[in-house]
Motif scaffolding. Sequence first.
Motif, PDB file in Angstrom:
ATOM      1  N   PRO A   1     -51.672  26.766  33.424  1.00 31.71           N
ATOM      2  CA  PRO A   1     -52.819  27.635  33.172  1.00 31.71           C
ATOM      3  C   PRO A   1     -52.384  29.047  32.776  1.00 31.71           C
ATOM      4  N   VAL A   2     -53.043  29.611  31.773  1.00 32.94           N
ATOM      5  CA  VAL A   2     -52.744  30.968  31.313  1.00 32.94           C
ATOM      6  C   VAL A   2     -54.054  31.673  30.959  1.00 32.94           C
ATOM      7  N   GLU A   3     -54.012  32.996  30.975  1.00 31.83           N
ATOM      8  CA  GLU A   3     -55.145  33.781  30.488  1.00 31.83           C
ATOM      9  C   GLU A   3     -55.007  34.057  28.999  1.00 31.83           C
ATOM     10  N   GLY A   4     -53.805  33.956  28.512  1.00 33.88           N
ATOM     11  CA  GLY A   4     -53.503  34.178  27.109  1.00 33.88           C
ATOM     12  C   GLY A   4     -52.000  34.285  26.959  1.00 33.88           C
ATOM     13  N   TYR A   5     -51.521  34.183  25.734  1.00 31.89           N
ATOM     14  CA  TYR A   5     -50.079  34.274  25.521  1.00 31.89           C
ATOM     15  C   TYR A   5     -49.769  35.279  24.424  1.00 31.89           C
ATOM     16  N   TYR A   6     -48.514  35.719  24.388  1.00 30.68           N
ATOM     17  CA  TYR A   6     -48.076  36.704  23.413  1.00 30.68           C
ATOM     18  C   TYR A   6     -47.270  36.045  22.296  1.00 30.68           C
ATOM     19  N   GLU A   7     -47.492  36.529  21.110  1.00 24.87           N
ATOM     20  CA  GLU A   7     -46.694  36.081  19.966  1.00 24.87           C
ATOM     21  C   GLU A   7     -46.413  37.283  19.075  1.00 24.87           C
ATOM     22  N   TRP A   8     -45.247  37.259  18.437  1.00 18.84           N
ATOM     23  CA  TRP A   8     -44.824  38.389  17.608  1.00 18.84           C
ATOM     24  C   TRP A   8     -44.916  38.008  16.125  1.00 18.84           C
ATOM     25  N   LYS A   9     -45.563  38.878  15.363  1.00 21.26           N
ATOM     26  CA  LYS A   9     -45.747  38.651  13.932  1.00 21.26           C
ATOM     27  C   LYS A   9     -44.883  39.627  13.141  1.00 21.26           C
ATOM     28  N   ASP A  44     -42.903  44.811   6.000  1.00 23.08           N
ATOM     29  CA  ASP A  44     -41.619  45.359   5.537  1.00 23.08           C
ATOM     30  C   ASP A  44     -40.424  44.545   6.006  1.00 23.08           C
ATOM     31  N   GLY A  45     -40.683  43.563   6.894  1.00 26.00           N
ATOM     32  CA  GLY A  45     -39.616  42.701   7.378  1.00 26.00           C
ATOM     33  C   GLY A  45     -38.675  43.359   8.364  1.00 26.00           C
ATOM     34  N   LYS A  46     -38.972  44.589   8.788  1.00 24.48           N
ATOM     35  CA  LYS A  46     -38.058  45.340   9.657  1.00 24.48           C
ATOM     36  C   LYS A  46     -38.515  45.379  11.117  1.00 24.48           C
ATOM     37  N   GLY A  47     -39.678  44.891  11.365  1.00 22.93           N
ATOM     38  CA  GLY A  47     -40.181  44.935  12.736  1.00 22.93           C
ATOM     39  C   GLY A  47     -41.186  43.842  12.988  1.00 22.93           C
ATOM     40  N   LYS A  48     -41.712  43.809  14.218  1.00 21.61           N
ATOM     41  CA  LYS A  48     -42.701  42.801  14.593  1.00 21.61           C
ATOM     42  C   LYS A  48     -43.819  43.451  15.403  1.00 21.61           C
ATOM     43  N   GLN A  49     -45.013  42.924  15.213  1.00 20.28           N
ATOM     44  CA  GLN A  49     -46.179  43.375  15.966  1.00 20.28           C
ATOM     45  C   GLN A  49     -46.562  42.295  16.970  1.00 20.28           C
ATOM     46  N   PRO A  50     -46.548  42.614  18.281  1.00 19.39           N
ATOM     47  CA  PRO A  50     -46.981  41.611  19.255  1.00 19.39           C
ATOM     48  C   PRO A  50     -48.504  41.466  19.269  1.00 19.39           C
ATOM     49  N   TYR A  51     -48.952  40.237  19.490  1.00 18.89           N
ATOM     50  CA  TYR A  51     -50.373  39.926  19.612  1.00 18.89           C
ATOM     51  C   TYR A  51     -50.605  39.200  20.925  1.00 18.89           C
ATOM     52  N   PHE A  52     -51.773  39.466  21.522  1.00 20.24           N
ATOM     53  CA  PHE A  52     -52.196  38.717  22.703  1.00 20.24           C
ATOM     54  C   PHE A  52     -53.252  37.728  22.247  1.00 20.24           C
ATOM     55  N   VAL A  53     -52.959  36.440  22.415  1.00 20.29           N
ATOM     56  CA  VAL A  53     -53.819  35.362  21.931  1.00 20.29           C
ATOM     57  C   VAL A  53     -54.580  34.787  23.119  1.00 20.29           C
ATOM     58  N   HIS A  54     -55.922  34.788  23.038  1.00 21.14           N
ATOM     59  CA  HIS A  54     -56.711  34.372  24.195  1.00 21.14           C
ATOM     60  C   HIS A  54     -58.058  33.819  23.755  1.00 21.14           C
ATOM     61  N   SER A  55     -58.755  33.176  24.689  1.00 21.15           N
ATOM     62  CA  SER A  55     -60.072  32.618  24.403  1.00 21.15           C
ATOM     63  C   SER A  55     -61.084  33.739  24.192  1.00 21.15           C
ATOM     64  N   GLN A  56     -62.152  33.442  23.483  1.00 22.96           N
ATOM     65  CA  GLN A  56     -63.164  34.450  23.185  1.00 22.96           C
ATOM     66  C   GLN A  56     -63.846  34.991  24.426  1.00 22.96           C
ATOM     67  N   TRP A  81     -59.883  31.258  18.941  1.00 21.20           N
ATOM     68  CA  TRP A  81     -59.096  32.170  19.766  1.00 21.20           C
ATOM     69  C   TRP A  81     -59.068  33.554  19.136  1.00 21.20           C
ATOM     70  N   ILE A  82     -58.966  34.571  19.991  1.00 21.02           N
ATOM     71  CA  ILE A  82     -58.885  35.951  19.544  1.00 21.02           C
ATOM     72  C   ILE A  82     -57.422  36.381  19.508  1.00 21.02           C
ATOM     73  N   LEU A  83     -57.017  37.051  18.438  1.00 22.62           N
ATOM     74  CA  LEU A  83     -55.663  37.577  18.301  1.00 22.62           C
ATOM     75  C   LEU A  83     -55.741  39.092  18.319  1.00 22.62           C
ATOM     76  N   ASP A  84     -55.380  39.697  19.447  1.00 25.59           N
ATOM     77  CA  ASP A  84     -55.438  41.149  19.597  1.00 25.59           C
ATOM     78  C   ASP A  84     -54.045  41.759  19.448  1.00 25.59           C
TER      79      ASP A  84
END
Length: 243
Positions: A103-111, A115-127, A216-219
């Motif tokens: 069970p989770v409240e949401g998970y993190y993923e990096w996009k 520019d290919g030089k960095g990543k933006q983390p997102y919190f993925v969760h139910s609406q 799902w919401i990607l914040d």
Amino acid sequence: MCGRYAMTWTVGDLVAELEAEADANLELRASYNVAPTTDVPIVLERLVDGEPHRQVHVAQWGLVPRWAKDASVGVRAFNARTETVLDKPTFRSAVKARRCAVPVEGYYEWKKLPDGKGKQPYFVHSQDGSLTTFAGLYEWWKDPAKADGAEDQWLLSCTILTMPAPPDGELATLHDRLPVPMDADTMDAWLDPAAGEAATLVALVLSRAYGVAEGWILDPVSAAVGNVRNDGPELIEPIEPIV
């Protein structure tokens, strides 16, 4: 993949939501930054006097198979690919008989940034902020270095199944892998210790996963989540994305 997530529910809330039972002394550590090798709640079913009992346990995130010589194997086994889970030695025994839900409240993923030089983390969760349960596996491993009967002789560990991301939509732009979510009916089948062939169950969860993930919401969230020492509600607060 799934390498970080948030889980702050109490034992009582999990027991009520998942219609499970738990040991009175069970303790869960609330965390907005759960990382592999830490202790996490899992839900499983065991036969007691021939009847299935759904239970909440605490397991190490990173599966240690029964044949492992030491627990370090778990560091590399916090995710299991559905394409190979039926055949890979680390997971093929567990998928037949020791399936669980994580069970989770949401998970993190990096996009990756444009520019290919960095990543933006997102919190993925139910609406609506409701609990998400991922398909998982668990194992009990006996530590050969511990004396028989020692309180910490047995280690309970788990892994989260992943699948290819949807072919289109916002999730497709985030990462090429997706932790496998389950709805209530799928979870019932997945946890059933008397269920049929493992291959059939894997096919079932895969067939419904995209539908569960739809909406799902990607914040975008702070890069602070990248440091495991950071742990607080501010980690899931939406921010303006880096462009």
